[in-house]
Design an enzyme around this catalytic site. Structure first.
Site, PDB file in Angstrom:
ATOM      1  N   CYS A  97       0.828  -1.209   0.000  1.00 33.55           N
ATOM      2  CA  CYS A  97       0.000   0.000   0.000  1.00 33.55           C
ATOM      3  C   CYS A  97       0.860   1.257   0.000  1.00 33.55           C
ATOM      4  O   CYS A  97       0.351   2.344  -0.233  1.00 33.55           O
ATOM      5  CB  CYS A  97      -0.957   0.012   1.190  1.00 33.55           C
ATOM      6  SG  CYS A  97      -0.122   0.079   2.776  1.00 33.55           S
ATOM      7  N   CYS A 148      -2.928  -2.565   8.693  1.00 32.57           N
ATOM      8  CA  CYS A 148      -2.571  -1.228   9.181  1.00 32.57           C
ATOM      9  C   CYS A 148      -2.186  -1.299  10.669  1.00 32.57           C
ATOM     10  O   CYS A 148      -1.273  -0.606  11.104  1.00 32.57           O
ATOM     11  CB  CYS A 148      -3.720  -0.250   8.978  1.00 32.57           C
ATOM     12  SG  CYS A 148      -4.529  -0.403   7.372  1.00 32.57           S
TER      13      CYS A 148
HETATM   14 FE1  FES Z   1      -1.721   0.276   4.227  1.00 32.88          FE
HETATM   15 FE2  FES Z   1      -3.531   1.197   5.859  1.00 32.88          FE
HETATM   16  S1  FES Z   1      -3.777   0.779   3.750  1.00 32.88           S
HETATM   17  S2  FES Z   1      -1.442   0.895   6.264  1.00 32.88           S
END
Ligand code: FES
Length: 144
Positions: free
Chosen positions: A33, A103
């Site tokens: 991400c 996360c």
């Molecule tokens: Fe990667 Fe939240 S989407 S840390």
């Protein structure tokens, strides 16, 4: 979708920002991400975490998880802080949606990286603490 606690820590993050003269710093990232989290620790001579702050370049859940993680480790010894896991953070936030579990993992890893940095600087061995990878890890977790 998000609990009130997540929304609260996202809109009103606790302990956000850099620490001047920190005892240690840990930075981790998730390659999938692209989010990055940094944790700063101020540890006293009894190995108690006096202050813990964060900087997170990432999603709202990562901000909420970092904020909660700093609250959870403050006042703990470095050994106790090691027991703050992503599950602890998630429970304290009243849960996260499955795609956002990674996360909270980032928060756990950032704390561990900061604890590792502290241990290195002070020639200390913290039982159960493992050397972090290169700081940026690839595994986003199965639920991502
Ligand atoms: Fe990667 Fe939240 S989407 S840390």
């Amino acid at each position: 979708m998000y609990s009130e606690k997540v929304m609260d820590h996202f809109t009103n993050p606790r302990n956000m920002g850099e620490l001047e003269n920190p005892s240690s710093v840990g930075t981790v990232g998730n390659a999938r991400c692209g989010d990055i989290m940094r944790i700063y620790l101020d540890v006293d001579e009894n190995r108690v975490i006096r202050q813990c702050t964060f900087k997170t370049f990432g999603c709202g859940a990562a901000v909420a998880a970092s904020s909660m993680a700093t609250e959870l480790v403050k006042g703990k010894t470095v050994e106790e802080a090691l027991l703050v896991t992503n599950k602890t953070v998630m429970e304290a936030l009243d849960g996260l949606p499955p795609v956002k579990v990674h996360c909270s993992l980032l928060a756990e890893e950032a704390i561990h990286a900061a604890l590792w940095d502290y241990a290195q600087k002070n020639n200390l061995k913290i039982d159960g603490l493992q050397k972090p990878g290169n700081g940026i890890h690839e595994d986003g977790g199965e639920e991502y």
